[in-house]
Design an enzyme around this catalytic site. Structure first.
Site, short mmCIF file in Angstrom:
data_model
loop_
_atom_site.label_atom_id
_atom_site.label_comp_id
_atom_site.label_asym_id
_atom_site.label_seq_id
_atom_site.Cartn_x
_atom_site.Cartn_y
_atom_site.Cartn_z
N HIS A 157 0.85 -1.20 0.00
CA HIS A 157 0.00 0.00 0.00
C HIS A 157 0.88 1.25 0.00
CE1 HIS A 157 -4.24 -1.05 0.33
NE2 HIS A 157 -3.95 -2.00 1.20
N ASP A 164 -7.61 -1.86 -1.75
CA ASP A 164 -8.65 -2.61 -1.05
C ASP A 164 -9.96 -2.24 -1.71
OD1 ASP A 164 -6.80 -3.66 0.75
OD2 ASP A 164 -7.05 -2.00 2.15
N GLU A 221 -7.78 -12.05 3.05
CA GLU A 221 -8.57 -10.82 2.85
C GLU A 221 -9.14 -10.79 1.44
OE1 GLU A 221 -5.99 -7.54 3.66
OE2 GLU A 221 -5.66 -8.10 5.76
N HIS A 224 -8.34 -7.38 -0.68
CA HIS A 224 -6.99 -6.84 -0.90
C HIS A 224 -6.37 -7.40 -2.18
CE1 HIS A 224 -3.09 -5.16 0.51
NE2 HIS A 224 -2.61 -6.13 -0.25
#
Length: 243
Positions: A157, A164, A221, A224
């Site tokens: 990130h 996301d 996740e 993501h």
């Protein structure tokens, strides 16, 4: 229409070029080229009789340049949670909500979103590029590498290569992915198949389309996605302006 006027202006420039003395011809030609570069039309949301919107071009920008995604398309949706208190930190850590990425990430997202829109959905962002200074803020609040990447090493990130996301219909209704964003539990895992078929189908659509355009997921996740081509970029602390 604005779009027609732009090209009408270009036509006048071309005509005037013939009438301009030779010493000015080169300058006029360059002005024409610059005007053409500015005309990038996104017609995804255009209705009959509406004026096309103009967006910035990637021409001349390095793949590692940071760009604001909304300057290149209005085909996305946004719910940037870390600019609010509606996140697992329960604190606002961005001064204002913006979605920035590197150019190569933006290009891949535009291509993926084009495919999604053909199926009646679009990408909705929860988080995009995250300055490393914000990573330090998050680490101070939750110093647990299971939930927050250690800022000394940084995360993708912080490199501008991760997003996301979820999917929503073109009318703004989120698809059911089984959990909310930043739900830390097995129900959010990609390999958890003990879920209703519609949820599995929604996650499959998201995952397969993103992977087709150079992104890869992480097991725990569903929201993501990392751009494979962005993993070797440097951690950055570029901060976007807030009005």
């Amino acid at each position: 229409m604005k779009y027609s006027n732009v090209f009408l202006s270009l036509g006048f420039l071309l005509l005037s070029c013939k009438e301009t003395p030779k010493q000015h011809e080169g300058k006029v030609e360059e002005e024409i080229k610059e005007e053409i570069k500015k005309v990038v039309v996104d017609t995804n949301d255009l209705k009959i009789g509406e004026t096309p919107k103009t967006f910035r071009s990637f021409e001349g920008l390095a793949d590692t340049t940071f760009v604001r995604l909304a300057d290149f398309s209005d085909g996305f949706a946004y719910d940037l949670r870390y600019a609010t208190e509606n996140n697992f930190l329960k604190e606002k850590v961005y001064e204002c909500a913006e979605c920035y990425t590197r150019v190569k990430t933006a290009k891949a997202l535009l291509a993926a979103n084009s495919d999604f829109r053909k199926k009646g959905v679009r990408i909705k962002f929860f988080d995009c590029y995250r300055p490393n200074s914000v990573q330090y803020k998050m680490w101070e609040i939750v110093p647990n590498p299971q939930y927050v990447a250690n800022p000394k090493k940084g995360s993708i990130h912080n490199k501008g290569g991760a997003v996301d996301i979820t999917l929503e219909t073109l009318d703004g209704e989120e698809l059911d992915m089984g959990t909310d964003f930043d739900f830390f539990g097995k129900r959010a895992y990609h390999d958890n198949l003990d879920l209703p078929k519609n949820i599995l189908d929604n996650r499959k659509l998201l995952k397969e389309t993103m992977e087709k355009h150079g992104f890869w997921s992480i097991r725990t996740e569903w929201w993501h996605y990392n751009l494979a081509a962005g993993s070797n970029d440097k951690v950055a602390d570029f901060k976007w302006p807030c009005e």
